[in-house]
Structures are given as structure tokens and as C-alpha cells.
Motif scaffolding. Structure first.
Motif, PDB file in Angstrom:
ATOM      1  N   CYS A  71       0.830  -1.197   0.000  1.00 56.24           N
ATOM      2  CA  CYS A  71       0.000   0.000   0.000  1.00 56.24           C
ATOM      3  C   CYS A  71       0.872   1.256   0.000  1.00 56.24           C
ATOM      4  O   CYS A  71       0.589   2.229  -0.702  1.00 56.24           O
ATOM      5  CB  CYS A  71      -0.916  -0.022   1.214  1.00 56.24           C
ATOM      6  SG  CYS A  71      -2.249   1.177   1.163  1.00 56.24           S
ATOM      7  N   LEU A  75       0.722   4.024  -2.963  1.00 62.42           N
ATOM      8  CA  LEU A  75       0.399   5.424  -2.701  1.00 62.42           C
ATOM      9  C   LEU A  75       1.381   6.365  -3.376  1.00 62.42           C
ATOM     10  O   LEU A  75       1.007   7.427  -3.875  1.00 62.42           O
ATOM     11  CB  LEU A  75       0.392   5.681  -1.193  1.00 62.42           C
ATOM     12  CG  LEU A  75      -0.942   5.480  -0.476  1.00 62.42           C
ATOM     13  CD1 LEU A  75      -0.737   5.378   1.024  1.00 62.42           C
ATOM     14  CD2 LEU A  75      -1.890   6.620  -0.812  1.00 62.42           C
ATOM     15  N   GLN A  76       2.641   5.963  -3.426  1.00 62.65           N
ATOM     16  CA  GLN A  76       3.655   6.843  -4.012  1.00 62.65           C
ATOM     17  C   GLN A  76       3.631   6.891  -5.536  1.00 62.65           C
ATOM     18  O   GLN A  76       4.364   7.666  -6.142  1.00 62.65           O
ATOM     19  CB  GLN A  76       5.041   6.427  -3.509  1.00 62.65           C
ATOM     20  CG  GLN A  76       5.227   6.746  -2.042  1.00 62.65           C
ATOM     21  CD  GLN A  76       6.607   6.382  -1.547  1.00 62.65           C
ATOM     22  OE1 GLN A  76       7.549   7.144  -1.694  1.00 62.65           O
ATOM     23  NE2 GLN A  76       6.729   5.194  -0.989  1.00 62.65           N
ATOM     24  N   VAL A  78       1.021   7.926  -6.911  1.00 62.43           N
ATOM     25  CA  VAL A  78       0.120   9.069  -7.103  1.00 62.43           C
ATOM     26  C   VAL A  78       0.949  10.347  -7.143  1.00 62.43           C
ATOM     27  O   VAL A  78       1.795  10.580  -6.273  1.00 62.43           O
ATOM     28  CB  VAL A  78      -0.922   9.157  -5.973  1.00 62.43           C
ATOM     29  CG1 VAL A  78      -1.810  10.394  -6.144  1.00 62.43           C
ATOM     30  CG2 VAL A  78      -1.768   7.894  -5.935  1.00 62.43           C
ATOM     31  N   VAL A  81       2.230  12.496  -3.937  1.00 61.99           N
ATOM     32  CA  VAL A  81       2.325  11.710  -2.708  1.00 61.99           C
ATOM     33  C   VAL A  81       3.737  11.154  -2.568  1.00 61.99           C
ATOM     34  O   VAL A  81       4.158  10.304  -3.350  1.00 61.99           O
ATOM     35  CB  VAL A  81       1.313  10.550  -2.679  1.00 61.99           C
ATOM     36  CG1 VAL A  81       1.493   9.715  -1.415  1.00 61.99           C
ATOM     37  CG2 VAL A  81      -0.109  11.079  -2.753  1.00 61.99           C
ATOM     38  N   ALA A  86       2.498   9.312   2.400  1.00 67.53           N
ATOM     39  CA  ALA A  86       2.079   7.906   2.418  1.00 67.53           C
ATOM     40  C   ALA A  86       2.087   7.357   3.843  1.00 67.53           C
ATOM     41  O   ALA A  86       1.163   6.655   4.256  1.00 67.53           O
ATOM     42  CB  ALA A  86       2.987   7.071   1.511  1.00 67.53           C
ATOM     43  N   ILE A  89      -0.921   8.804   5.763  1.00 70.04           N
ATOM     44  CA  ILE A  89      -2.188   8.167   5.407  1.00 70.04           C
ATOM     45  C   ILE A  89      -2.301   6.793   6.053  1.00 70.04           C
ATOM     46  O   ILE A  89      -3.333   6.425   6.622  1.00 70.04           O
ATOM     47  CB  ILE A  89      -2.331   8.067   3.874  1.00 70.04           C
ATOM     48  CG1 ILE A  89      -2.519   9.476   3.274  1.00 70.04           C
ATOM     49  CG2 ILE A  89      -3.505   7.163   3.487  1.00 70.04           C
ATOM     50  CD1 ILE A  89      -2.431   9.530   1.758  1.00 70.04           C
ATOM     51  N   PHE A  98      -8.083   1.836   4.215  1.00 68.02           N
ATOM     52  CA  PHE A  98      -7.699   2.682   3.092  1.00 68.02           C
ATOM     53  C   PHE A  98      -8.379   2.191   1.814  1.00 68.02           C
ATOM     54  O   PHE A  98      -8.906   2.988   1.023  1.00 68.02           O
ATOM     55  CB  PHE A  98      -6.181   2.681   2.915  1.00 68.02           C
ATOM     56  CG  PHE A  98      -5.716   3.412   1.685  1.00 68.02           C
ATOM     57  CD1 PHE A  98      -5.781   4.795   1.614  1.00 68.02           C
ATOM     58  CD2 PHE A  98      -5.229   2.710   0.591  1.00 68.02           C
ATOM     59  CE1 PHE A  98      -5.366   5.471   0.472  1.00 68.02           C
ATOM     60  CE2 PHE A  98      -4.814   3.381  -0.550  1.00 68.02           C
ATOM     61  CZ  PHE A  98      -4.873   4.765  -0.612  1.00 68.02           C
ATOM     62  N   VAL A 102     -10.940   4.461  -0.490  1.00 72.41           N
ATOM     63  CA  VAL A 102     -10.732   4.734  -1.921  1.00 72.41           C
ATOM     64  C   VAL A 102     -11.915   4.236  -2.730  1.00 72.41           C
ATOM     65  O   VAL A 102     -12.449   4.943  -3.587  1.00 72.41           O
ATOM     66  CB  VAL A 102      -9.411   4.095  -2.407  1.00 72.41           C
ATOM     67  CG1 VAL A 102      -9.303   4.179  -3.928  1.00 72.41           C
ATOM     68  CG2 VAL A 102      -8.212   4.798  -1.770  1.00 72.41           C
ATOM     69  N   ILE A 110      -9.544  10.159   4.198  1.00 73.88           N
ATOM     70  CA  ILE A 110      -8.132  10.312   3.820  1.00 73.88           C
ATOM     71  C   ILE A 110      -7.569  11.637   4.314  1.00 73.88           C
ATOM     72  O   ILE A 110      -6.402  11.723   4.699  1.00 73.88           O
ATOM     73  CB  ILE A 110      -7.974  10.157   2.294  1.00 73.88           C
ATOM     74  CG1 ILE A 110      -8.403   8.739   1.881  1.00 73.88           C
ATOM     75  CG2 ILE A 110      -6.528  10.418   1.859  1.00 73.88           C
ATOM     76  CD1 ILE A 110      -8.423   8.498   0.392  1.00 73.88           C
ATOM     77  N   VAL A 124      -5.672  10.951  -4.898  1.00 73.45           N
ATOM     78  CA  VAL A 124      -5.401   9.574  -4.464  1.00 73.45           C
ATOM     79  C   VAL A 124      -6.546   8.657  -4.879  1.00 73.45           C
ATOM     80  O   VAL A 124      -6.340   7.578  -5.447  1.00 73.45           O
ATOM     81  CB  VAL A 124      -5.187   9.517  -2.928  1.00 73.45           C
ATOM     82  CG1 VAL A 124      -5.235   8.072  -2.438  1.00 73.45           C
ATOM     83  CG2 VAL A 124      -3.859  10.156  -2.548  1.00 73.45           C
ATOM     84  N   LEU A 128      -6.116   5.758  -7.773  1.00 70.81           N
ATOM     85  CA  LEU A 128      -5.964   4.414  -7.207  1.00 70.81           C
ATOM     86  C   LEU A 128      -7.251   3.593  -7.186  1.00 70.81           C
ATOM     87  O   LEU A 128      -7.207   2.415  -6.831  1.00 70.81           O
ATOM     88  CB  LEU A 128      -5.408   4.497  -5.778  1.00 70.81           C
ATOM     89  CG  LEU A 128      -4.003   5.079  -5.625  1.00 70.81           C
ATOM     90  CD1 LEU A 128      -3.550   4.984  -4.174  1.00 70.81           C
ATOM     91  CD2 LEU A 128      -2.996   4.374  -6.537  1.00 70.81           C
TER      92      LEU A 128
END
Length: 200
Positions: A71, A75-76, A78, A81, A86, A89, A98, A102, A110, A124, A128
Motif C-alpha cells: 500500500c 500510494l507513491q 500518485v 504523494v 504515504a 495516510i 484505506f 478509496v 483520507i 489519491v 488508485l
């Protein structure tokens, strides 16, 4: 690439866990979720890691399980982010929560993460949403029903009531996860509130 560390946990502080392996202490930046899952200092631990090399720093990030690591990496992908956002979150939301946030488009959940504003949260979710529903992180739905599954019947009524009380859609979905759709609405709400109260 350092895939994982196994050794003695010798130090923890906010956002950091140090694992000693072969006489060397590896400082791993981490989340509140992982810190909460670690055993007492002096115990043997395994952290799943990723090494981040930049021009001005070399940082090691460690997580209690592979799901949180995946995860963190996702996230990175995005735009906007980085590791700090990350971690923030994932300190606020476990991977399963999470995934629910989403999938539900729950910006509010978030943005509870430190330093994450509505625009970034929306990005995000936008970038995602497909990945969360298609990749193995979506296994997190096992901890709660996907929002689409609580949109009608008793579960839907209970979810609507919980949201009217101020809970987010993903919180309501998670709290109602695993409940039978034949359970009376009042009982569903009572059980959900009990679970939500225990998780705060």
C-alpha cells in the motif's frame, strides 16, 4: 534492495523503529499502525522494508506486514504523494480501511491524515480506485463490506443511519462488514456503534 529485516527491536519512537541485525541497528521510518503491532523492545521482529535513495538522503521504511508495504508503494505512484504523505495516510488508515475509503470515494477519511488536504485526497482516490479494486490490497474488504454491498436493504438503512450520525461511508461499511442482511436494522446499528466506539 533490502527486502526485510529480522532481528531484535531495540528502540521505538514516533514514526521510527530500530531493528538490530548482526550488531547493526537499522532505523526504519514507519507508521503508527506498524508501531502498534510491534512486540515489546528486546523481542524478535520482522519488518518488510523498502529503501528510498534520494540525492540528499537514504531512508529505510519498514512495515509489520507485506500488505502495508504494498500500500505504501502504491500510494507513491500518485502524483504529489511522497513517503511522508504515504506514512501519514497509513498511520491514520490501515490498508483495509484505506481500500474501503478509496473504493467509496471517501475524501474525508483520507484527509484525516496529517498534511493531506482535500485536493490530494481526491487525486489519491482518482488514481488508485481501479488499482485498489483489482490488486490484492482489496483483500481488505474481508474486514468489512464494500460500500456497494450496503446500499440497500437492512444493511443500507443501517449504513445511512450511521452516516447521519457523522460516520464516513467507509467507516459505516467497515463497521457493518460480516453482518447478516437479515439482521434487524436497530440491531445492526447497535453492533456497529459498539464496534466503532471500540475502534476510536
Amino acid at each position: 534492495m533490502i527486502y526485510s529485516l529480522r532481528g531484535k527491536l531495540i528502540h521505538t519512537e514516533i514514526g521510527l523503529a530500530v531493528v538490530e541485525c548482526g550488531g547493526v541497528g537499522y532505523a526504519c521510518k514507519t507508521t503508527d499502525t506498524t508501531l502498534g503491532a510491534l512486540p515489546p523492545r528486546g523481542s524478535q521482529v520482522t519488518l518488510y522494508t523498502v529503501l528510498n535513495v534520494r540525492e540528499d538522503a537514504v531512508e529505510l521504511f519498514g512495515f509489520a506486514d507485506g500488505q502495508e508495504l504494498r500500500c505504501f508503494k502504491m500510494l507513491q505512484t500518485v502524483n504529489g504523494v511522497g513517503p511522508k504523505a504515504a506514512l501519514a495516510i497509513l498511520s491514520e488508515l490501515t490498508p483495509d480501511r484505506f481500500a474501503l475509503a478509496v473504493a467509496a470515494g471517501d475524501v474525508k477519511a483520507i484527509t484525516r491524515a496529517a498534511g493531506v488536504g482535500p485536493k490530494l485526497a481526491q487525486r489519491v482516490i482518482l488514481e488508485l480506485k481501479d488499482k485498489v479494486t483489482n490488486e490484492d490490497i482489496a483483500q481488505g474488504f474481508a474486514a468489512g463490506e464494500a460500500p456497494a454491498k450496503v446500499s440497500s436493504g437492512n444493511l443500507g438503512e443501517a449504513a445511512t443511519a450511521l452516516m447521519a450520525l457523522g460516520y464516513s461511508q467507509s467507516e459505516a461499511a467497515a463497521a457493518l462488514g460480516g453482518q447478516s442482511p437479515d439482521t434487524p436494522v436497530e440491531e445492526l446499528i447497535r453492533r456497529a456503534l459498539k464496534g466503532l466506539a471500540g475502534g476510536r
